[in-house]
Design a protein around this motif. Structure first.
Motif, mmCIF file in Angstrom:
data_model
loop_
_atom_site.group_PDB
_atom_site.id
_atom_site.type_symbol
_atom_site.label_atom_id
_atom_site.label_comp_id
_atom_site.label_asym_id
_atom_site.label_seq_id
_atom_site.Cartn_x
_atom_site.Cartn_y
_atom_site.Cartn_z
ATOM 1 N N ARG A 78 -15.354 -14.150 -12.517
ATOM 2 C CA ARG A 78 -14.051 -14.830 -12.435
ATOM 3 C C ARG A 78 -14.158 -16.308 -12.817
ATOM 4 O O ARG A 78 -13.178 -16.914 -13.237
ATOM 5 C CB ARG A 78 -13.482 -14.712 -11.016
ATOM 6 C CG ARG A 78 -12.970 -13.327 -10.659
ATOM 7 C CD ARG A 78 -12.057 -13.378 -9.449
ATOM 8 N NE ARG A 78 -11.576 -12.059 -9.079
ATOM 9 C CZ ARG A 78 -12.092 -11.327 -8.101
ATOM 10 N NH1 ARG A 78 -13.109 -11.804 -7.389
ATOM 11 N NH2 ARG A 78 -11.610 -10.135 -7.823
ATOM 12 N N GLN A 79 -15.342 -16.882 -12.658
ATOM 13 C CA GLN A 79 -15.529 -18.290 -12.990
ATOM 14 C C GLN A 79 -15.450 -18.546 -14.492
ATOM 15 O O GLN A 79 -15.329 -19.692 -14.913
ATOM 16 C CB GLN A 79 -16.880 -18.773 -12.467
ATOM 17 C CG GLN A 79 -17.069 -18.606 -10.966
ATOM 18 C CD GLN A 79 -18.497 -18.904 -10.533
ATOM 19 O OE1 GLN A 79 -19.256 -19.562 -11.249
ATOM 20 N NE2 GLN A 79 -18.875 -18.416 -9.354
ATOM 21 N N TYR A 80 -15.517 -17.490 -15.304
ATOM 22 C CA TYR A 80 -15.567 -17.656 -16.755
ATOM 23 C C TYR A 80 -14.338 -17.084 -17.462
ATOM 24 O O TYR A 80 -14.358 -16.867 -18.670
ATOM 25 C CB TYR A 80 -16.833 -16.984 -17.299
ATOM 26 C CG TYR A 80 -18.102 -17.583 -16.746
ATOM 27 C CD1 TYR A 80 -18.665 -18.723 -17.317
ATOM 28 C CD2 TYR A 80 -18.724 -17.040 -15.620
ATOM 29 C CE1 TYR A 80 -19.821 -19.287 -16.797
ATOM 30 C CE2 TYR A 80 -19.882 -17.595 -15.096
ATOM 31 C CZ TYR A 80 -20.417 -18.715 -15.687
ATOM 32 O OH TYR A 80 -21.566 -19.281 -15.167
ATOM 33 N N LEU A 81 -13.262 -16.867 -16.707
ATOM 34 C CA LEU A 81 -12.052 -16.327 -17.311
ATOM 35 C C LEU A 81 -11.377 -17.327 -18.238
ATOM 36 O O LEU A 81 -10.581 -16.950 -19.102
ATOM 37 C CB LEU A 81 -11.071 -15.893 -16.216
ATOM 38 C CG LEU A 81 -11.496 -14.673 -15.392
ATOM 39 C CD1 LEU A 81 -10.475 -14.402 -14.284
ATOM 40 C CD2 LEU A 81 -11.641 -13.453 -16.285
ATOM 41 N N GLY A 82 -11.671 -18.631 -18.080
ATOM 42 C CA GLY A 82 -11.033 -19.655 -18.907
ATOM 43 C C GLY A 82 -11.464 -19.655 -20.361
ATOM 44 O O GLY A 82 -10.895 -20.396 -21.171
ATOM 45 N N TYR A 83 -12.441 -18.846 -20.709
ATOM 46 C CA TYR A 83 -12.902 -18.821 -22.095
ATOM 47 C C TYR A 83 -12.133 -17.814 -22.949
ATOM 48 O O TYR A 83 -12.443 -17.653 -24.125
ATOM 49 C CB TYR A 83 -14.401 -18.519 -22.145
ATOM 50 C CG TYR A 83 -15.233 -19.632 -21.573
ATOM 51 C CD1 TYR A 83 -15.550 -20.758 -22.333
ATOM 52 C CD2 TYR A 83 -15.694 -19.579 -20.254
ATOM 53 C CE1 TYR A 83 -16.303 -21.789 -21.794
ATOM 54 C CE2 TYR A 83 -16.444 -20.604 -19.709
ATOM 55 C CZ TYR A 83 -16.747 -21.711 -20.490
ATOM 56 O OH TYR A 83 -17.478 -22.743 -19.956
ATOM 57 N N GLY A 84 -11.173 -17.133 -22.358
ATOM 58 C CA GLY A 84 -10.314 -16.238 -23.133
ATOM 59 C C GLY A 84 -10.915 -14.909 -23.489
ATOM 60 O O GLY A 84 -10.387 -14.202 -24.344
ATOM 61 N N LEU A 85 -12.002 -14.525 -22.838
ATOM 62 C CA LEU A 85 -12.643 -13.243 -23.114
ATOM 63 C C LEU A 85 -12.242 -12.227 -22.048
ATOM 64 O O LEU A 85 -11.955 -12.599 -20.910
ATOM 65 C CB LEU A 85 -14.169 -13.409 -23.156
ATOM 66 C CG LEU A 85 -14.670 -14.329 -24.276
ATOM 67 C CD1 LEU A 85 -16.160 -14.596 -24.113
ATOM 68 C CD2 LEU A 85 -14.388 -13.726 -25.645
ATOM 69 N N PRO A 86 -12.232 -10.946 -22.373
ATOM 70 C CA PRO A 86 -11.776 -9.918 -21.413
ATOM 71 C C PRO A 86 -12.614 -9.919 -20.140
ATOM 72 O O PRO A 86 -13.850 -9.997 -20.189
ATOM 73 C CB PRO A 86 -11.953 -8.604 -22.188
ATOM 74 C CG PRO A 86 -11.925 -8.998 -23.625
ATOM 75 C CD PRO A 86 -12.555 -10.354 -23.694
ATOM 76 N N HIS A 87 -11.926 -9.835 -18.998
ATOM 77 C CA HIS A 87 -12.623 -9.839 -17.710
ATOM 78 C C HIS A 87 -13.568 -8.645 -17.605
ATOM 79 O O HIS A 87 -14.679 -8.752 -17.070
ATOM 80 C CB HIS A 87 -11.596 -9.823 -16.572
ATOM 81 C CG HIS A 87 -12.204 -10.099 -15.234
ATOM 82 N ND1 HIS A 87 -11.518 -9.886 -14.045
ATOM 83 C CD2 HIS A 87 -13.423 -10.580 -14.871
ATOM 84 C CE1 HIS A 87 -12.302 -10.214 -13.032
ATOM 85 N NE2 HIS A 87 -13.453 -10.648 -13.508
#
Length: 314
Positions: free
Chosen positions: A77-86
């Motif tokens: 969840r910490q890397y959702l800001g990069y626009g890649l699918p969860h």
């Protein structure tokens, strides 16, 4: 298939540890199931880790992995800001978790959760760097550190600046002092901060966009970046021109009589010191004591003979 039980609540049965994983395609159900899976106690974790290390017990490995799936969900969840699918982030994190379980040593005195965090983040980082853009933006260790920290630090700098000056919050670029502070905090060179800031603020450009919607050819950098001179056909043509202009011309001139050769050389192959051309028809006519028209006729016949010689030479 035997269902996974949770009795006692803090222990995972390992007869078939993957039976609680929901069907593919439902991410919410997967996250819900991962969060419902009970955690292992320190004693059970040690027991399963030793069974895996000493006996290569895959059921023990499954128990260790299942009990830490919620950790992967949390970190992803910490890397959702990069626009890649969860779902892709979770998948890559699970790969890192499995690597951590395989390498975990229960005699080191640390819990698997502390050890696995590094492997999970490393795998997610690698996935983001490979897929965030078509062109990889970070290759060195310093660049990778900047990629994952520059945006968060930049937001912190903007918040501090906005507290002092409301107009500063709308500034997108880093100031000189902010660049120095970021380089100091991350222990990287100032130039590397500026380089990564430029990369992140830019975007990918398609070299060859292909046909446009209206059917016309799309215009892209390929149109002006391509070196036509390096095209094989162009190189062969260039070599042929060079050969004909040197050896070919010499061979064609040798086929002429002395007077015709001098006329061609004086008219077309000599340049005066001032940059002007060779002798005129009238000047050559005075030299040979004939009319300018006769010199022109000799020149035309010589050129025709030279073209025939060049064709044979080629």
């Amino acid at each position: 298939m035997t269902a996974l039980t949770a009795a006692p609540a803090n222990q995972l049965a390992v007869a078939n540890p993957w039976s609680m994983v929901p069907p593919l395609g439902n991410l919410d159900a997967y996250i819900s199931a991962a969060n419902r899976l009970p955690m292992l106690s320190a004693e059970d974790e040690q027991k399963f880790a030793r069974r895996l290390r000493d006996n290569n017990d895959l059921e023990a490995a499954g128990a260790l992995i299942l009990s830490h799936l919620r950790l992967v969900v949390s970190i992803s969840r910490q890397y959702l800001g990069y626009g890649l699918p969860h779902g892709d982030l979770i998948q890559e994190g699970n790969v890192g978790l499995m690597k951590a379980v395989r390498r975990f040593d229960p005699d080191q005195g640390v819990r698997l959760v502390s050890y696995a965090m590094h492997w999970i983040k490393a795998e997610i980082h690698e996935y983001i760097l490979k897929n965030w853009r078509m062109v990889k933006v970070a290759t060195t260790k310093a660049q990778r550190k900047l990629f994952f920290n520059l945006r968060s630090l930049k937001q912190g700098f903007k918040a501090d600046a906005a507290a002092q000056d409301a107009s500063a919050s709308h500034r997108d670029t880093l100031s000189e002092s902010e660049v120095d502070r970021m380089a100091s905090q991350l222990n990287v060179k100032r130039e590397e901060v500026l380089e990564m800031e430029t990369r992140l603020s830019g975007g990918d450009v398609v070299l060859d966009p292909g046909p446009a919607d209206d059917g016309d050819e799309g215009f892209g950098p390929i149109a002006y970046l391509a070196d036509a001179g390096m095209e094989p056909t162009a190189q062969l043509e260039s070599r042929e021109r060079d050969r004909l202009s040197s050896d070919g011309i010499s061979t064609a001139l040798d086929a002429l009589d002395e007077r015709s050769r001098r006329i061609v050389e004086e008219r077309w192959l000599k340049v005066n010191d001032d940059g002007s051309g060779g002798m005129t028809l009238h000047e050559l006519a005075a030299v040979y004591g004939v009319s300018a028209e006769r010199i022109r006729q000799i020149e035309v016949a010589a050129m025709k003979k030279m073209r025939k010689s060049l064709a044979e030479y080629a």
